[in-house]
Design a protein around this motif. Structure first.
Motif, short mmCIF file in Angstrom:
data_model
loop_
_atom_site.label_atom_id
_atom_site.label_comp_id
_atom_site.label_asym_id
_atom_site.label_seq_id
_atom_site.Cartn_x
_atom_site.Cartn_y
_atom_site.Cartn_z
N VAL A 1 -30.50 -29.68 40.63
CA VAL A 1 -30.27 -31.10 40.94
C VAL A 1 -29.37 -31.12 42.17
O VAL A 1 -28.20 -30.74 42.10
CB VAL A 1 -29.62 -31.84 39.76
CG1 VAL A 1 -29.43 -33.31 40.12
CG2 VAL A 1 -30.45 -31.70 38.49
N LEU A 2 -29.91 -31.55 43.29
CA LEU A 2 -29.21 -31.42 44.57
C LEU A 2 -28.45 -32.70 44.90
O LEU A 2 -29.01 -33.81 44.85
CB LEU A 2 -30.22 -31.13 45.68
CG LEU A 2 -29.64 -31.00 47.10
CD1 LEU A 2 -28.70 -29.81 47.21
CD2 LEU A 2 -30.77 -30.89 48.12
N LEU A 3 -27.18 -32.54 45.24
CA LEU A 3 -26.40 -33.66 45.79
C LEU A 3 -26.86 -33.85 47.24
O LEU A 3 -26.44 -33.13 48.14
CB LEU A 3 -24.91 -33.36 45.73
CG LEU A 3 -23.98 -34.44 46.31
CD1 LEU A 3 -24.15 -35.77 45.58
CD2 LEU A 3 -22.52 -33.99 46.26
N ASP A 4 -27.73 -34.82 47.44
CA ASP A 4 -28.40 -35.00 48.72
C ASP A 4 -27.63 -35.98 49.60
O ASP A 4 -28.10 -37.07 49.92
CB ASP A 4 -29.83 -35.50 48.49
CG ASP A 4 -30.71 -35.29 49.71
OD1 ASP A 4 -30.25 -34.66 50.67
OD2 ASP A 4 -31.85 -35.77 49.69
N ALA A 5 -26.42 -35.57 49.97
CA ALA A 5 -25.56 -36.39 50.82
C ALA A 5 -25.04 -35.50 51.95
O ALA A 5 -24.25 -34.60 51.69
CB ALA A 5 -24.39 -36.96 50.02
N PRO A 6 -25.49 -35.72 53.18
CA PRO A 6 -25.05 -34.87 54.30
C PRO A 6 -23.52 -34.89 54.43
O PRO A 6 -22.92 -35.96 54.32
CB PRO A 6 -25.70 -35.52 55.52
CG PRO A 6 -26.82 -36.33 54.97
CD PRO A 6 -26.39 -36.79 53.61
N PRO A 7 -22.88 -33.72 54.64
CA PRO A 7 -23.48 -32.41 54.84
C PRO A 7 -23.57 -31.58 53.55
O PRO A 7 -23.81 -30.38 53.61
CB PRO A 7 -22.48 -31.75 55.79
CG PRO A 7 -21.16 -32.28 55.32
CD PRO A 7 -21.42 -33.70 54.89
N SER A 8 -23.37 -32.22 52.39
CA SER A 8 -23.33 -31.49 51.13
C SER A 8 -24.62 -30.74 50.86
O SER A 8 -24.61 -29.57 50.43
CB SER A 8 -23.03 -32.44 49.97
OG SER A 8 -21.79 -33.08 50.15
N GLU B 1 -27.00 -29.50 52.85
CA GLU B 1 -27.17 -28.30 53.66
C GLU B 1 -26.18 -27.21 53.26
O GLU B 1 -26.52 -26.02 53.26
CB GLU B 1 -27.01 -28.64 55.14
CG GLU B 1 -28.09 -29.56 55.70
CD GLU B 1 -27.87 -31.02 55.34
OE1 GLU B 1 -26.83 -31.35 54.75
OE2 GLU B 1 -28.78 -31.83 55.63
N TYR B 2 -24.98 -27.62 52.93
CA TYR B 2 -23.94 -26.65 52.54
C TYR B 2 -24.33 -25.92 51.25
O TYR B 2 -24.29 -24.68 51.19
CB TYR B 2 -22.62 -27.38 52.38
CG TYR B 2 -21.52 -26.57 51.72
CD1 TYR B 2 -20.99 -25.44 52.34
CD2 TYR B 2 -21.03 -26.93 50.46
CE1 TYR B 2 -19.99 -24.69 51.73
CE2 TYR B 2 -20.03 -26.20 49.86
CZ TYR B 2 -19.52 -25.08 50.50
OH TYR B 2 -18.53 -24.34 49.88
N PHE B 3 -24.72 -26.66 50.22
CA PHE B 3 -25.03 -26.03 48.94
C PHE B 3 -26.33 -25.21 49.00
O PHE B 3 -26.41 -24.12 48.42
CB PHE B 3 -25.13 -27.09 47.84
CG PHE B 3 -23.81 -27.75 47.53
CD1 PHE B 3 -22.69 -26.98 47.25
CD2 PHE B 3 -23.68 -29.13 47.53
CE1 PHE B 3 -21.46 -27.57 46.97
CE2 PHE B 3 -22.46 -29.72 47.25
CZ PHE B 3 -21.35 -28.95 46.98
N LEU B 4 -27.32 -25.72 49.70
CA LEU B 4 -28.54 -24.94 49.86
C LEU B 4 -28.26 -23.66 50.65
O LEU B 4 -28.80 -22.59 50.34
CB LEU B 4 -29.62 -25.76 50.57
CG LEU B 4 -30.17 -26.97 49.81
CD1 LEU B 4 -31.13 -27.75 50.70
CD2 LEU B 4 -30.85 -26.55 48.52
#
Length: 249
Positions: A141-148, A150-153
């Motif tokens: 479940v991805l926190l899809d809030a830039p830049p989060s 890209e950072y977590f992926l």
């Protein structure tokens, strides 16, 4: 700059404003009840931006301790806050030290360690720590809030693990809620004091092991600009609040 192809009028939303080589947002001018109140607001007020995922965990305390100064809060993602700083909409902003242009000065405040968020009954919750390889076959479940996002992926891909993103949400609490209902795991940095979702589902956090890059929270402002007395007080308060006594994670 462009050619208008279509026009749609709506009652809601906000105007797109471009000035001083940056995008900005309109701000409502509140009427003062008397001249003294108006002067106090103009001379002592402060507009602060804060990244929306960790704003609820730091701003109430900061606002409470700045109660003698009228403070206006702007919440948003990284892009919204950078634009707000560039346009002068806010004087200072708390955000992640990622993709910040050189025209902004940054005061480092805190280093946050990424962690794995799991439902209480997940098999990985029985471990004391989690490796990126443990997550290779698990839905995310991805926190899809830039830049989060890209950072977590990037954390997983650096360990040669391609994430299996099942759900995305820009809402921090929505991500926690979906994890609580067993829809997947999440990688997060901000760690609330409570280990329950809004609807009462138990959550478990485990350290993510494997050469993780921390995320840094900074206080940013326009380079070379002289901060107002209110902004100077806010910066000094941030140095104290983001000290060793403040829970990190």
């Amino acid at each position: 700059l462009c050619e208008v192809h279509d026009l749609h009028v709506t009652r809601g939303g906000s105007p797109l404003i471009y000035a001083n080589r940056a995008y900005g947002a309109s701000m409502r001018i509140e009427g003062a009840s008397n001249l003294a109140v108006g002067r106090a607001r103009a001379g002592a007020g402060l507009t602060v931006g804060c990244f929306h995922t960790f704003a609820p965990y730091v701003m109430p305390r900061l606002i409470r301790q700045m109660e003698t100064t009228p403070l206006r809060l702007i919440e948003g993602d990284q892009r919204r806050l950078r634009e707000s700083l560039a346009s002068g909409e806010c004087e200072v902003a708390l955000l992640y030290d990622i993709d910040i242009e050189p025209e902004f000065e940054r005061l480092p405040l805190a280093e946050l360690e990424p962690y794995v968020l799991l439902p209480d009954n997940h098999r990985l919750a029985r471990q004391f720590e989690v490796m990126p390889e443990d997550l290779a076959e698990e839905p995310m479940v991805l926190l899809d809030a830039p830049p989060s996002a890209e950072y977590f992926l990037g954390l997983l891909r650096a360990a040669r693990v391609e994430p299996l993103v099942a759900y995305r949400s820009s809402s921090f609490e929505m991500v926690r809620g979906m994890v609580g209902h067993g829809l997947g795991y999440a990688l997060l940095s901000t760690k609330p004091a409570a280990d329950m979702t809004y609807d009462g589902m138990k959550l478990v956090t485990r350290p993510l092991i494997g050469g993780n890059a921390t995320s840094r929270i900074v206080l940013a402002h326009a380079r070379g600009a002289e901060l107002s007395p209110a902004a100077e007080r806010f910066a000094a308060l941030c140095r104290r609040v983001f000290g060793p006594e403040m829970p990190q994670g």
